[in-house]
Design an enzyme around this catalytic site. Structure first.
Site, PDB file in Angstrom:
ATOM      1  N   ARG A  26       0.873  -1.177   0.000  1.00  0.00           N
ATOM      2  CA  ARG A  26       0.000   0.000   0.000  1.00  0.00           C
ATOM      3  C   ARG A  26       0.908   1.223   0.000  1.00  0.00           C
ATOM      4  NH1 ARG A  26       2.391   1.806   3.784  1.00  0.00           N
ATOM      5  NH2 ARG A  26       0.812   3.411   3.934  1.00  0.00           N
ATOM      6  N   GLY A  27       0.272   2.422  -0.050  1.00  0.00           N
ATOM      7  CA  GLY A  27       1.063   3.643  -0.220  1.00  0.00           C
ATOM      8  C   GLY A  27       1.169   3.907  -1.713  1.00  0.00           C
ATOM      9  N   ALA A  28       0.878   5.166  -2.094  1.00  0.00           N
ATOM     10  CA  ALA A  28       0.726   5.481  -3.518  1.00  0.00           C
ATOM     11  C   ALA A  28       1.923   5.054  -4.386  1.00  0.00           C
ATOM     12  CB  ALA A  28       0.427   6.968  -3.676  1.00  0.00           C
TER      13      ALA A  28
ATOM     14  N   ARG B  24      -7.504  -0.291  -6.759  1.00  0.00           N
ATOM     15  CA  ARG B  24      -7.724   0.801  -5.797  1.00  0.00           C
ATOM     16  C   ARG B  24      -7.908   2.105  -6.588  1.00  0.00           C
ATOM     17  NH1 ARG B  24      -4.220   1.122  -0.494  1.00  0.00           N
ATOM     18  NH2 ARG B  24      -6.134   2.178   0.175  1.00  0.00           N
TER      19      ARG B  24
ATOM     20  N   GLN C 278      -2.241   2.391   9.994  1.00  0.00           N
ATOM     21  CA  GLN C 278      -0.926   2.430   9.323  1.00  0.00           C
ATOM     22  C   GLN C 278       0.108   3.201  10.141  1.00  0.00           C
ATOM     23  OE1 GLN C 278      -3.838   3.018   7.828  1.00  0.00           O
ATOM     24  NE2 GLN C 278      -3.818   2.543   5.658  1.00  0.00           N
TER      25      GLN C 278
ATOM     26  N   ASP D 273      -1.841  10.813  -1.861  1.00  0.00           N
ATOM     27  CA  ASP D 273      -2.199   9.771  -2.835  1.00  0.00           C
ATOM     28  C   ASP D 273      -2.504  10.349  -4.209  1.00  0.00           C
ATOM     29  OD1 ASP D 273      -2.864   8.540  -0.065  1.00  0.00           O
ATOM     30  OD2 ASP D 273      -2.648   6.896  -1.493  1.00  0.00           O
TER      31      ASP D 273
ATOM     32  N   ASN E  38      -5.221  12.633   0.672  1.00  0.00           N
ATOM     33  CA  ASN E  38      -4.385  11.702   1.449  1.00  0.00           C
ATOM     34  C   ASN E  38      -5.284  10.947   2.423  1.00  0.00           C
ATOM     35  OD1 ASN E  38      -1.734  10.672   2.120  1.00  0.00           O
ATOM     36  ND2 ASN E  38      -1.916  11.763   4.056  1.00  0.00           N
ATOM     37  N   LYS E  39      -4.681  10.109   3.216  1.00  0.00           N
ATOM     38  CA  LYS E  39      -5.419   9.248   4.152  1.00  0.00           C
ATOM     39  C   LYS E  39      -6.443  10.027   4.958  1.00  0.00           C
ATOM     40  CE  LYS E  39      -5.184   5.700   4.450  1.00  0.00           C
ATOM     41  NZ  LYS E  39      -6.140   4.841   3.724  1.00  0.00           N
TER      42      LYS E  39
END
Ligand code: MRU
Length: 363
Positions: free
Chosen positions: A53-55, A90, A202, A243, A253-254
């Site tokens: 995960r993570g862009a 995603r 996370q 992201d 973002n998150k």
């Protein structure tokens, strides 16, 4: 970066130069498990279920997914099938589309017989480029931290971060955490407030683990503490990842990033974002209106995952049986709340003029 003193990337090719290996991030911080990905379906599953995960890492993994997908059938038909399968994993991190478009363009221009080798090479190049980009973000961002340190007469610099935008979210170094690693390695006395980042934690699971592996002083806080800390002068700077950032400077973002930016603005705390250029969406002007926000399964809100005393990992339910939950995975921080964007080419104001000046090739 180091895991128990051994250098790792988050993704690499196995000795057979075909199989892709990753760190299964759903097992961290309790277990360090390497997973083999041997097909495009395994890659799609790893992205969707957040083993990676993570862009930036999503983009890099998808690039290898294309290589795995076309290695035995490099036809145009199969190329399209692999592209569509991976793109659907995603919706928010634009690096996924960026990497898939890049591979599709290159492979379409390549004779069918050469496509396998070209795909593996390009995926490997994307990984190496990501490391350079993140390292440069680290260099530029570390100067901001160093500046605060100097101005405050070498008092500990307190940095707040949200989610995980460290090396685990990229191929190496990270985006938001790269400046922290570089400043720490240069001798700046610093401390990181780590937002837990419900529902998948996370921050508590990944950011805390990787900072700990590098010896960076940090404290985990629940998601609602940041405003209180800022009000009392305990945060010198906020740095998060992204992201998808519009060319006008809105940052997606998150979930929860927006609230931190509001609190930072209200308390005059500088709010910066680590932004690799593949995370800029040059097609979107208004982030709030036009960035698709991923909604994940409500199970993630209704449960918490953790380790029992005997080491077994379990999910426990924390909500009433009859209640429904909503699970928005990202939010958008409008540009006026952002002090600056730390890119691999320097720090930009969060606006179109600033980003275009640094990346004139996209004009
Ligand atoms: O849902 P995730 O864990 O993929 O979300 C990750 C983030 O929001 C990160 O902050 C972002 O991808 C930047 S990573 C360098």
């Amino acid at each position: 970066m180091l895991v128990n003193g051994v250098p790792y990337r988050t993704i690499w090719l196995a000795d057979d130069r075909v199989t892709v290996e990753i760190i299964d991030q759903t097992k961290l911080p309790h277990e360090f498990k390497i997973e083999k990905l041997e097909s495009v379906f395994a890659v799609a599953n790893a992205i969707k279920n957040m083993l990676v995960r993570g862009a930036p890492l999503i983009g890099a993994t998808a690039a290898y997914g294309m290589a795995l997908g076309i290695k035995d059938d490099p036809s145009n038909d199969n190329l399209k099938k692999c592209y569509d399968l991976l793109l659907a994993t995603r919706p928010t991190a634009v690096n996924l589309r960026w990497a898939l478009d890049d591979l599709r363009t290159i492979l379409t221009e390549t004779p069918v017989g050469d496509r396998k080798n070209v795909a593996y090479k390009r995926a490997t190049d994307i990984c190496n480029e990501d490391i350079d980009i993140c390292s440069n973000i680290g260099e530029h961002g570390s100067l901001l931290i160093k500046d605060i340190y100097d101005k405050n007469n070498n008092k500990t610099v307190n940095i707040l971060t949200h989610c995980n935008a460290g090396w685990l979210a990229t191929v190496d170094w990270g985006t938001a955490l790269a400046p922290i690693y570089k400043a720490f390695d240069a001798g700046v006395d610093l401390h990181v407030w780590v937002d837990e980042t419900r529902p998948r934690n996370q921050g508590a699971s990944l950011t805390a683990w990787e900072l700990g592996q590098h010896g960076v002083p940090h404290t985990i806080i629940v998601d609602n503490v940041g405003g209180h800390l800022m009000q009392h002068g305990h945060v010198d700077i906020v740095i998060t990842g992204t992201d998808r950032t519009t060319y006008t400077g809105d940052v997606c973002n998150k979930i929860g990033t927006y609230l931190k930016a509001l609190a930072a603005k209200a308390n005059n705390v500088p709010f910066y974002v680590g932004l690799p250029s593949p995370t800029i969406d040059w097609t979107v002007e208004d982030g709030v209106k036009d960035i698709p926000i991923e909604e994940r399964d409500q199970h993630e809100v209704a449960t918490m995952r953790g380790k029992l005393a005997n080491g077994q990992m379990v999910d426990v339910q924390i909500t009433p049986d009859a209640s429904f939950s909503k699970n928005f995975a990202f939010d958008v921080t409008p540009r006026h709340l952002i002090t600056g964007l730390i890119t691999e080419r320097g720090i930009s104001k969060a606006n179109a003029q600033g980003l275009r000046a640094l990346f004139p090739e996209y004009l």
